[in-house]
Motif scaffolding. Structure first.
Motif, PDB file in Angstrom:
ATOM      1  N   TRP A  39      -0.702 -26.310 -35.436  1.00 27.20           N
ATOM      2  CA  TRP A  39      -0.169 -26.283 -34.074  1.00 27.20           C
ATOM      3  C   TRP A  39       1.010 -27.235 -33.962  1.00 27.20           C
ATOM      4  N   ASN A  84       0.975 -17.641 -32.044  1.00 27.35           N
ATOM      5  CA  ASN A  84       1.075 -17.719 -30.588  1.00 27.35           C
ATOM      6  C   ASN A  84       2.210 -18.691 -30.275  1.00 27.35           C
ATOM      7  N   GLY A  86       4.383 -20.290 -26.972  1.00 28.54           N
ATOM      8  CA  GLY A  86       4.390 -20.353 -25.525  1.00 28.54           C
ATOM      9  C   GLY A  86       5.018 -21.620 -24.983  1.00 28.54           C
ATOM     10  N   ARG A 102      -2.863 -18.715 -35.515  1.00 36.77           N
ATOM     11  CA  ARG A 102      -4.196 -18.269 -35.100  1.00 36.77           C
ATOM     12  C   ARG A 102      -4.838 -17.434 -36.203  1.00 36.77           C
ATOM     13  N   TRP A 109     -10.608 -17.272 -30.915  1.00 37.83           N
ATOM     14  CA  TRP A 109     -10.100 -15.906 -31.093  1.00 37.83           C
ATOM     15  C   TRP A 109     -10.912 -14.916 -30.286  1.00 37.83           C
ATOM     16  N   ARG A 111      -9.024 -15.311 -27.552  1.00 36.15           N
ATOM     17  CA  ARG A 111      -8.554 -15.987 -26.341  1.00 36.15           C
ATOM     18  C   ARG A 111      -7.535 -17.086 -26.675  1.00 36.15           C
ATOM     19  N   PRO A 112      -6.836 -17.629 -25.677  1.00 38.92           N
ATOM     20  CA  PRO A 112      -5.910 -18.740 -25.919  1.00 38.92           C
ATOM     21  C   PRO A 112      -6.649 -19.975 -26.425  1.00 38.92           C
ATOM     22  N   TRP A 114      -6.014 -23.042 -25.496  1.00 39.49           N
ATOM     23  CA  TRP A 114      -6.138 -24.051 -24.449  1.00 39.49           C
ATOM     24  C   TRP A 114      -7.522 -23.991 -23.823  1.00 39.49           C
TER      25      TRP A 114
END
Length: 141
Positions: A39, A84, A86, A102, A109, A111-112, A114
């Motif tokens: 990340w 991802n 953003g 991801r 997984w 889903r986001p 966060w």
């Protein structure tokens, strides 16, 4: 919001949540302190910038190039199933762009990431190794 003439300062929340990998032409590259995901966060080093549209056209183009570069680094080093990308900014107003690798096997997984569980911190040696690997991948930024 118009960019400020004040010097660039990293938002305290970003500084607490991530470690500096280095600086690209426009952006500071950060590694999120969450070992379960590769990340990265790119933060344009411009004071008072909250939105991509606050950047000059040339800076926007530079940012998109740096997003591509960061994406390639994550893709090459970690081989995720999906990237991802953003720039949400609801919690931290300072413009920053997340680039997250991801995997279909990760806990969030599909889903986001966060809010999906508590962050898993890096061990000291693991963090040092990860930062060095990323620095090499970015060409010793």
């Amino acid at each position: 919001m118009t960019p400020s003439s004040a010097p660039f300062a990293l938002d305290p929340q970003l500084a607490a949540d991530a470690c500096t990998v280095g600086d690209l032409t426009l952006s500071r590259v950060l590694l999120m302190k969450h070992a379960r995901y590769p990340w990265l966060i790119l933060v344009p080093r411009r004071a008072g910038v909250r939105e991509i549209l606050d950047l000059a056209d040339a800076e926007q183009a530079c940012l998109f190039g740096e997003i591509t570069q960061a994406s390639r680094v994550v893709q090459t080093l970690f081989r995720p199933d999906k990237l991802n990308i953003g720039a949400i900014g609801n919690m931290v107003a300072q413009l920053h762009v997340h680039v997250v690798g991801r995997f279909k096997t990760d806990e969030a997984w599909p889903r986001p990431v966060w809010g999906a569980g508590s962050p898993t911190p890096y061990g000291a040696a693991e963090l040092e190794e990860r930062l060095a690997m990323l620095s090499r991948a970015f060409g010793r930024i």
